[in-house]
Write a protein that holds these residues in place. Structure first.
Motif, PDB file in Angstrom:
ATOM      1  N   PRO A  39       0.811  -1.230   0.000  1.00  0.00           N
ATOM      2  CA  PRO A  39       0.000   0.000   0.000  1.00  0.00           C
ATOM      3  C   PRO A  39       0.841   1.276   0.000  1.00  0.00           C
ATOM      4  N   VAL A  40       1.915   1.298   0.774  1.00  0.00           N
ATOM      5  CA  VAL A  40       2.751   2.503   0.851  1.00  0.00           C
ATOM      6  C   VAL A  40       3.483   2.734  -0.471  1.00  0.00           C
ATOM      7  N   LEU A  41       3.928   1.665  -1.108  1.00  0.00           N
ATOM      8  CA  LEU A  41       4.604   1.813  -2.394  1.00  0.00           C
ATOM      9  C   LEU A  41       3.681   2.500  -3.398  1.00  0.00           C
ATOM     10  N   HIS A  42       2.422   2.111  -3.407  1.00  0.00           N
ATOM     11  CA  HIS A  42       1.469   2.733  -4.319  1.00  0.00           C
ATOM     12  C   HIS A  42       1.117   4.161  -3.882  1.00  0.00           C
ATOM     13  N   ARG A  43       0.778   4.341  -2.618  1.00  0.00           N
ATOM     14  CA  ARG A  43       0.376   5.668  -2.120  1.00  0.00           C
ATOM     15  C   ARG A  43       1.466   6.710  -2.302  1.00  0.00           C
ATOM     16  N   SER A  44       2.715   6.281  -2.255  1.00  0.00           N
ATOM     17  CA  SER A  44       3.833   7.223  -2.390  1.00  0.00           C
ATOM     18  C   SER A  44       4.210   7.477  -3.848  1.00  0.00           C
ATOM     19  N   GLY A  45       3.539   6.801  -4.775  1.00  0.00           N
ATOM     20  CA  GLY A  45       3.754   7.070  -6.193  1.00  0.00           C
ATOM     21  C   GLY A  45       4.782   6.195  -6.885  1.00  0.00           C
ATOM     22  N   PHE A  46       5.324   5.200  -6.208  1.00  0.00           N
ATOM     23  CA  PHE A  46       6.290   4.314  -6.866  1.00  0.00           C
ATOM     24  C   PHE A  46       5.618   3.405  -7.890  1.00  0.00           C
ATOM     25  N   THR A  47       4.376   3.009  -7.637  1.00  0.00           N
ATOM     26  CA  THR A  47       3.641   2.143  -8.569  1.00  0.00           C
ATOM     27  C   THR A  47       2.299   2.793  -8.903  1.00  0.00           C
ATOM     28  N   PRO A  48       1.789   2.608 -10.123  1.00  0.00           N
ATOM     29  CA  PRO A  48       0.546   3.254 -10.519  1.00  0.00           C
ATOM     30  C   PRO A  48      -0.701   2.646  -9.880  1.00  0.00           C
ATOM     31  N   ARG A  49      -0.575   1.450  -9.322  1.00  0.00           N
ATOM     32  CA  ARG A  49      -1.669   0.801  -8.606  1.00  0.00           C
ATOM     33  C   ARG A  49      -1.040  -0.048  -7.511  1.00  0.00           C
ATOM     34  N   GLN A  50      -1.855  -0.454  -6.563  1.00  0.00           N
ATOM     35  CA  GLN A  50      -1.331  -1.301  -5.487  1.00  0.00           C
ATOM     36  C   GLN A  50      -1.133  -2.714  -6.016  1.00  0.00           C
ATOM     37  N   LEU A  51       0.097  -3.163  -5.983  1.00  0.00           N
ATOM     38  CA  LEU A  51       0.418  -4.520  -6.402  1.00  0.00           C
ATOM     39  C   LEU A  51       0.156  -5.486  -5.260  1.00  0.00           C
ATOM     40  N   ALA A  52      -0.162  -6.700  -5.603  1.00  0.00           N
ATOM     41  CA  ALA A  52      -0.256  -7.779  -4.626  1.00  0.00           C
ATOM     42  C   ALA A  52       1.124  -8.421  -4.517  1.00  0.00           C
ATOM     43  N   PRO A  53       1.441  -9.035  -3.392  1.00  0.00           N
ATOM     44  CA  PRO A  53       2.749  -9.685  -3.275  1.00  0.00           C
ATOM     45  C   PRO A  53       3.053 -10.645  -4.430  1.00  0.00           C
ATOM     46  N   LEU A 138      14.310   3.688   5.411  1.00  0.00           N
ATOM     47  CA  LEU A 138      12.869   3.909   5.502  1.00  0.00           C
ATOM     48  C   LEU A 138      12.318   3.232   6.751  1.00  0.00           C
ATOM     49  N   PRO A 139      11.162   3.675   7.211  1.00  0.00           N
ATOM     50  CA  PRO A 139      10.534   2.971   8.333  1.00  0.00           C
ATOM     51  C   PRO A 139      10.093   1.568   7.905  1.00  0.00           C
ATOM     52  N   ASN A 140      10.171   0.652   8.827  1.00  0.00           N
ATOM     53  CA  ASN A 140       9.747  -0.721   8.605  1.00  0.00           C
ATOM     54  C   ASN A 140       8.234  -0.735   8.369  1.00  0.00           C
ATOM     55  N   PRO A 141       7.765  -1.308   7.235  1.00  0.00           N
ATOM     56  CA  PRO A 141       6.328  -1.285   6.937  1.00  0.00           C
ATOM     57  C   PRO A 141       5.513  -2.346   7.688  1.00  0.00           C
ATOM     58  N   SER A 142       6.143  -3.099   8.557  1.00  0.00           N
ATOM     59  CA  SER A 142       5.403  -4.104   9.321  1.00  0.00           C
ATOM     60  C   SER A 142       4.236  -3.460  10.056  1.00  0.00           C
ATOM     61  N   LEU A 150       0.355   4.998   8.721  1.00  0.00           N
ATOM     62  CA  LEU A 150       0.407   4.934   7.253  1.00  0.00           C
ATOM     63  C   LEU A 150       0.634   6.290   6.577  1.00  0.00           C
ATOM     64  N   PRO A 151      -0.061   7.364   6.941  1.00  0.00           N
ATOM     65  CA  PRO A 151       0.189   8.647   6.269  1.00  0.00           C
ATOM     66  C   PRO A 151       1.624   9.154   6.460  1.00  0.00           C
ATOM     67  N   ARG A 152       2.147   9.021   7.650  1.00  0.00           N
ATOM     68  CA  ARG A 152       3.517   9.487   7.916  1.00  0.00           C
ATOM     69  C   ARG A 152       4.537   8.619   7.178  1.00  0.00           C
ATOM     70  N   MET A 153       4.293   7.311   7.164  1.00  0.00           N
ATOM     71  CA  MET A 153       5.183   6.413   6.442  1.00  0.00           C
ATOM     72  C   MET A 153       5.165   6.737   4.948  1.00  0.00           C
ATOM     73  N   THR A 154       3.980   6.997   4.414  1.00  0.00           N
ATOM     74  CA  THR A 154       3.841   7.340   3.002  1.00  0.00           C
ATOM     75  C   THR A 154       4.663   8.585   2.676  1.00  0.00           C
ATOM     76  N   GLU A 155       4.643   9.585   3.539  1.00  0.00           N
ATOM     77  CA  GLU A 155       5.426  10.813   3.315  1.00  0.00           C
ATOM     78  C   GLU A 155       6.909  10.509   3.193  1.00  0.00           C
ATOM     79  N   GLU A 156       7.421   9.601   4.022  1.00  0.00           N
ATOM     80  CA  GLU A 156       8.852   9.280   3.964  1.00  0.00           C
ATOM     81  C   GLU A 156       9.194   8.538   2.667  1.00  0.00           C
TER      82      GLU A 156
END
Length: 168
Positions: A39-53, A138-142, A150-156
């Motif tokens: 979710p963070v990878l997508h929300r931060s703009g690295f991917t155009p949609r949320q990928l599944a593992p 980066l912060p651990n996404p666990s 989540l919002p603060r992690m997304t900012e980083e």
């Protein structure tokens, strides 16, 4: 053991601490449902949609990859010994020197501190480089990492994405 998702000359190589038991069972990085990496990878703009593992190989098409500091799976990161982290840091350094990503993004400041013998490291860009590869912690996404909502992690993660875009 879970395989790396890597190629030469990536924009960002994300580096987890070590695989969890769910990741080891599925063969997919950050596979536990409560993990916020995808979710963070997508929300931060690295991917155009949320990928599944299970779609982790798609990361390569975006110039991204995934590896781990320590290959051995465990239920919790605190089950990994300091010796394993130090050895993992040496192996990771060799891998990064060979693959030459623009950025290495280690997701977990404690793991980074031990693996790279840098007890004063904080979240964000590091002074240390591996060849021309810059390092960002980066912060651990666990889901267990309650210090980073989540919002603060997304900012980083967004800060790293902007830095990676600025460096080509």
């Amino acid at each position: 053991m879970i395989g790396d998702v890597v190629a030469e000359d990536l924009h960002v190589l994300f580096c987890g601490i070590n695989p969890g038991l769910m990741s080891a069972a599925t063969g997919h990085h950050f596979a536990r449902p409560g993990n916020r990496f995808w979710p963070v990878l997508h929300r931060s703009g690295f991917t155009p949609r949320q990928l599944a593992p299970a779609e982790q190989e798609e990361l390569l098409s975006y110039g991204l990859g995934i590896t781990n500091v320590v290959a051995r799976p465990s239920a919790r990161a605190d089950e990994v010994s300091k010796e394993e982290f130090r050895e993992g840091g040496l192996l990771l350094t060799e891998k990064v020197a060979r693959l030459r990503p623009r950025w290495l993004a280690v997701v977990g400041v404690t793991a980074y501190r031990i693996a790279f013998d840098d007890k004063h490291a904080v979240i964000g860009p590091q002074e240390r480089t591996i060849g021309a590869t810059r390092i960002w912690v980066l912060p651990n996404p666990s889901g267990l990492n309650a210090h980073w909502p989540l919002p603060r992690m997304t900012e980083e993660y967004e800060r790293l994405r902007a830095a990676a875009a600025a460096t080509g």
